[in-house]
Design an enzyme around this catalytic site. Sequence first.
Site, short mmCIF file in Angstrom:
data_model
loop_
_atom_site.label_atom_id
_atom_site.label_comp_id
_atom_site.label_asym_id
_atom_site.label_seq_id
_atom_site.Cartn_x
_atom_site.Cartn_y
_atom_site.Cartn_z
N TYR A 33 0.81 -1.21 0.00
CA TYR A 33 0.00 0.00 0.00
C TYR A 33 0.85 1.26 0.00
CZ TYR A 33 0.95 1.09 4.93
OH TYR A 33 1.55 1.44 6.11
N LYS A 146 6.44 -2.01 1.88
CA LYS A 146 5.28 -1.38 2.53
C LYS A 146 4.08 -2.32 2.41
CE LYS A 146 3.32 3.26 3.09
NZ LYS A 146 3.37 3.27 4.54
N GLU A 179 12.61 2.60 13.81
CA GLU A 179 11.62 3.61 13.36
C GLU A 179 10.39 3.52 14.27
OE1 GLU A 179 10.03 2.73 9.44
OE2 GLU A 179 10.04 0.58 9.84
N LEU A 203 11.11 1.17 6.88
CA LEU A 203 10.48 1.63 5.65
C LEU A 203 11.15 2.96 5.30
CD1 LEU A 203 8.13 1.17 3.59
CD2 LEU A 203 7.05 3.06 4.80
#
Length: 283
Positions: A33, A146, A179, A203
């Site tokens: 996505y 992702k 992250e 990501l």
Amino acid sequence: MQELAWINGTVSELAAASIPLEDRGFFFGDGVYESIRIYNGKPFRLEDHLQRLRRSAAAIMLDLADLPKLEAAAPQLIKESGCPEAYLYIQLTRGVAPRSHLFPAGVKPTMVMYVRTLPPGFGEAAQNGVACITVPDERWLRCNIKTINLLPNVLAKEKARRAGAYEAIFYRPGGVVTEGSSTNVFAVCGGVIYTHPESNLILSGITRQVILELLPAAGLPFKEEAVSLEQLRRAEEIWISSSTAEIVPVISLDGKPVGDGKVGALAREVRQRYRAAVQDCCG
Ligand code: PDD
């Protein structure tokens, strides 16, 4: 102004849009996505997002033959919806087939996108600084894709909410900070801005990339280098970034103040420069 959905080429109102129960996204999270922010009716960094979508789709061996149709339709959908402050969500899954782990033969991917409005003042409260918690990074080792498989991220974000925090920041065994559950992380240590390098452990955010492009012009020193949990705890400033949230200063970590517990000067400056870049692009 209308929230619109596009499913395999058919446009409808978002509220009326649906996909079949046997979609592999529903069974297996077998898809990828993108979330793209729309300002003033214009998408910010759409091309970068579409490139990343291609990379993610290729990484999970999704058939990309029909992707140009979605890419061509995206600007039109945004225009037709007429929503000024909104986001475009795009999702590709391996399609609709009876449930079986094996890739289905001869099945086309389900391609979905929609435009959803953001409420007025969206995200403004967060700009005054937020609390974060740290959590072990229990995700798989291909975080650069992702994927819609977001259960560890969802659980981490909920843990943060239950602790009265805005975001959960992941660290790997040994204490390497990677992250946030839906954001990239920046930490200022000894006057230098650190963020985890591009790798399979994060990501690679489009917002992160825009920030890294802005820093040299601002004369701000930075390193694409991971920090440890200890360094993060001692950081003068922390901020997190994503397309929807933009740049959000972190003023407390695990219940303790970050720096002096106020929004840092560098976070403020980088945020202003980011807003200027958005304005240059979207007016
Ligand atoms: N999330 N890291 C993770 C794990 C993310 O899910 C996201 C974005 C980012 C930031 O990427 P970008 O700057 O390209 O938005 C980093 C989006 C907003 C989401 O899940 O909706």
